[in-house]
Design a protein around this motif. Structure first.
Motif, mmCIF file in Angstrom:
data_model
loop_
_atom_site.group_PDB
_atom_site.id
_atom_site.type_symbol
_atom_site.label_atom_id
_atom_site.label_comp_id
_atom_site.label_asym_id
_atom_site.label_seq_id
_atom_site.Cartn_x
_atom_site.Cartn_y
_atom_site.Cartn_z
ATOM 1 N N TYR A 45 57.219 73.684 31.060
ATOM 2 C CA TYR A 45 58.105 73.187 32.116
ATOM 3 C C TYR A 45 59.423 72.617 31.577
ATOM 4 C CZ TYR A 45 55.022 74.246 35.924
ATOM 5 O OH TYR A 45 54.286 74.940 36.845
ATOM 6 N N PHE A 47 61.595 74.498 29.983
ATOM 7 C CA PHE A 47 62.612 75.540 29.848
ATOM 8 C C PHE A 47 63.643 75.548 30.982
ATOM 9 C CE2 PHE A 47 59.209 77.009 27.044
ATOM 10 C CZ PHE A 47 59.947 77.019 25.870
ATOM 11 N N GLY A 48 63.279 75.014 32.147
ATOM 12 C CA GLY A 48 64.248 74.916 33.247
ATOM 13 C C GLY A 48 65.408 74.017 32.855
ATOM 14 N N ILE A 108 65.236 81.782 29.337
ATOM 15 C CA ILE A 108 64.970 82.341 30.673
ATOM 16 C C ILE A 108 63.711 83.207 30.667
ATOM 17 C CG2 ILE A 108 65.847 84.068 32.346
ATOM 18 C CD1 ILE A 108 66.929 81.224 32.736
ATOM 19 N N MET A 112 60.540 82.464 32.954
ATOM 20 C CA MET A 112 59.958 83.449 33.866
ATOM 21 C C MET A 112 58.480 83.687 33.543
ATOM 22 S SD MET A 112 63.162 86.079 34.028
ATOM 23 C CE MET A 112 62.514 87.324 35.116
ATOM 24 N N ARG A 114 56.400 81.528 32.346
ATOM 25 C CA ARG A 114 55.653 80.397 32.907
ATOM 26 C C ARG A 114 55.349 80.651 34.392
ATOM 27 N NH1 ARG A 114 58.285 75.750 34.890
ATOM 28 N NH2 ARG A 114 59.628 77.378 35.709
ATOM 29 N N LEU A 128 62.636 80.225 46.014
ATOM 30 C CA LEU A 128 62.932 79.680 44.689
ATOM 31 C C LEU A 128 62.927 80.816 43.660
ATOM 32 C CD1 LEU A 128 63.004 77.324 42.604
ATOM 33 C CD2 LEU A 128 60.549 77.152 42.852
ATOM 34 N N MET A 133 65.703 85.080 40.514
ATOM 35 C CA MET A 133 65.962 86.482 40.164
ATOM 36 C C MET A 133 67.453 86.820 40.278
ATOM 37 S SD MET A 133 63.819 88.329 38.853
ATOM 38 C CE MET A 133 64.651 89.899 39.005
ATOM 39 N N LEU A 135 69.767 84.733 39.803
ATOM 40 C CA LEU A 135 70.354 84.100 38.612
ATOM 41 C C LEU A 135 70.186 85.012 37.397
ATOM 42 C CD1 LEU A 135 69.310 80.357 38.872
ATOM 43 C CD2 LEU A 135 71.586 81.190 38.335
ATOM 44 N N LEU A 139 73.103 86.531 35.264
ATOM 45 C CA LEU A 139 73.191 86.245 33.823
ATOM 46 C C LEU A 139 73.344 87.545 33.035
ATOM 47 C CD1 LEU A 139 70.521 83.500 33.030
ATOM 48 C CD2 LEU A 139 72.997 83.307 32.883
ATOM 49 N N HIS A 213 68.860 77.330 43.766
ATOM 50 C CA HIS A 213 67.575 77.360 43.050
ATOM 51 C C HIS A 213 66.959 75.958 43.014
ATOM 52 C CE1 HIS A 213 64.831 79.174 40.147
ATOM 53 N NE2 HIS A 213 65.116 78.283 39.219
ATOM 54 N N LEU A 214 67.778 74.966 42.667
ATOM 55 C CA LEU A 214 67.254 73.604 42.538
ATOM 56 C C LEU A 214 66.961 72.976 43.901
ATOM 57 C CD1 LEU A 214 69.284 72.190 39.522
ATOM 58 C CD2 LEU A 214 67.060 73.299 39.556
ATOM 59 N N ASN A 223 55.440 73.622 41.203
ATOM 60 C CA ASN A 223 54.064 74.081 41.041
ATOM 61 C C ASN A 223 53.534 73.398 39.778
ATOM 62 O OD1 ASN A 223 51.783 75.757 41.400
ATOM 63 N ND2 ASN A 223 52.656 77.334 40.062
#
Ligand code: HEM
Length: 408
Positions: A45, A47-48, A108, A112, A114, A128, A133, A135, A139, A213-214, A223
């Motif tokens: 968690y 990596f976000g 990223i 993903m 995770r 979310l 996706m 994003l 990217l 997203h946030l 989750n």
């Protein structure tokens, strides 16, 4: 008597002045100290927040690079050399930006992974996932456009391959490719528009998408590795608990990042390819054209298919398949912890195929490699499109929503 966190009437000074004009305390109460996240979030968690840090790194270094970079066929390559040799700390700014791009994709992909592991894309987090996706797609566009800017030989030929993909679209393809290039070939006009998109349009889109997203994250809530919604007794305030943990993780992450930037910025030709240290030359094709590592799984799929039109379609579908995951996964549970063996094997096979395709995409394409790439392409697509079948098999029986309190 103690003052409650939101009771600003008893506060003086700057905080009160601010609060009367801007809802700063409300933000702290709802998003930091008063936002409860599940207790059991693990290291995946982090990596976000690392993606957020990299966004800041890319924006900051990008702004300084743009001060000395000069788009244009005649100036681009030399201006990058000027940044590397003459601009004070220019080498550091450029290597932080190029290493930042590769680190962004490492982060990223783990972010993903995770979500695949714990089923974070499933209801109620579909939006979310979809913003995530978008994003990812933005990217990829941002990284591709940025890679063209130094106007090295791989920039030139890479752009050639990607823009030619558009010309495979029946009917409108050739006209569309010409419209994208702004010329009959990749040229000055192409470089100028790619610069504008890379520094203005896509960054604005990224900022907007991160906000969406946030917002979706804070609406549905995080989750967790169990994939079972946690009640208040199994949650802790985001601040100070997760903020402190994030700060430590980010500090360690920046140490690793700095080691690569200072000691291995090209990472053996993986982060910055050798051919890109030569200026663009339309008369000299590099021995084998490969994109940067983060695109190579898709590039291997493209090369594995003999028909260019079908190859382009399958490459597009390979990326787009992620979009449908919330509806392809029919398991009654979210997390791999409670899914049956078919789902576990499928995820392991998918990760293997993604890494193997990534490796094959970096190599020249002798016949055996093409056959291997085809086999892994089949595994890749089977993960997605057989999911409605295998995800129903062998699931442990658990409740993914907490019991609701009985009505008074
Ligand atoms: C610029 C890119 C991105 C940024 C800055 C970003 C940021 C974040 C942050 C800060 C979190 C909360 C912390 C965490 O759960 O790790 C999060 C959660 C999440 N992100 Fe992203 N993200 C990005 C891209 C993506 C992508 C590409 C996807 C997937 C396609 C994605 C899917 C998710 C999901 C499903 C969650 C919720 C996970 C859970 O609660 O289990 N994100 N994101």
């Amino acid at each position: 008597m103690a003052t409650s966190p939101s009771d600003t009437s008893k506060r003086g000074g700057l905080l009160r002045w601010l609060e009367e004009r801007f809802p700063i305390q409300l933000f702290i109460d709802t998003q930091l100290t008063g936002y409860y996240a599940p207790k059991n979030l693990n290291r995946l968690y982090y990596f976000g927040v690392m993606a957020l840090v990299l966004l800041v790194v890319q924006f900051t270094t990008g702004i300084f690079l743009a001060m000395s970079y000069k788009p244009g066929e005649a100036t681009a390559f030399d201006s990058v050399q000027y940044i590397m040799r003459e601009v004070e700390w220019g080498w550091l700014i450029r290597y932080a930006h190029s290493t930042g791009a590769s680190f962004f994709f490492i982060v990223i992909y783990l972010h993903m992974f995770r979500a695949l592991l714990y089923g974070s894309y499933k209801a109620p987090r579909e939006l979310l996932w979809l913003f995530g996706m978008l994003l990812y797609l933005s990217l990829m566009a941002e990284a591709f456009l940025g890679y063209v800017l130094p106007w090295g030989n791989m920039s030139y030929w890479g752009a050639q391959v990607i823009v030619n993909l558009f010309s495979t679209i029946p009917g409108i393809g050739p006209g569309l490719a010409e419209w994208i290039r702004g010329d009959y070939v990749i040229a000055d006009a192409t470089l100028n528009r790619f610069f504008s998109l890379h520094v203005v349009a896509i960054p604005i889109g990224l900022l907007l998408l991160v906000t969406l997203h946030l917002t979706a994250l804070r609406t549905a809530g995080s989750n967790n590795p169990d994939g079972i919604e946690k009640g208040p007794e199994e949650s802790i305030p985001y601040h100070p608990y997760y903020v402190v943990a994030d700060v430590v993780a980010v500090a360690l992450f920046l140490v690793v990042f700095a080691i690569v930037v200072f000691f291995a910025p090209t990472f053996g030709g993986l982060f910055l390819e050798d051919a890109n240290f030569e200026p663009a030359n339309p008369l000299s094709t590099p021995e084998h054209i490969t994109p940067v590592w983060y695109f190579t799984p898709y590039y291997a799929i493209l090369r594995a298919i003999p028909d260019p039109r079908f190859g382009a379609l399958l490459t597009l579908l390979a990326v787009a398949s992620f979009l449908f995951l919330p509806w392809l996964d029919r398991s009654p549970v979210r997390s791999m912890r409670y899914k049956g063996w078919p789902s576990r094997i499928a995820l392991a096979a998918f990760v293997t195929s993604f890494i193997a395709l990534g490796y094959l995409g970096l190599q020249p394409a002798p016949r055996t490699y093409v056959v291997l790439a085809r086999a892994f392409t089949v595994v890749y697509f089977a993960f997605f499109w057989l999911m409605p079948v295998y995800s129903r098999i062998g699931t442990a029986s658990v409740r993914i929503n907490p019991p609701t309190a009985p009505a008074a």
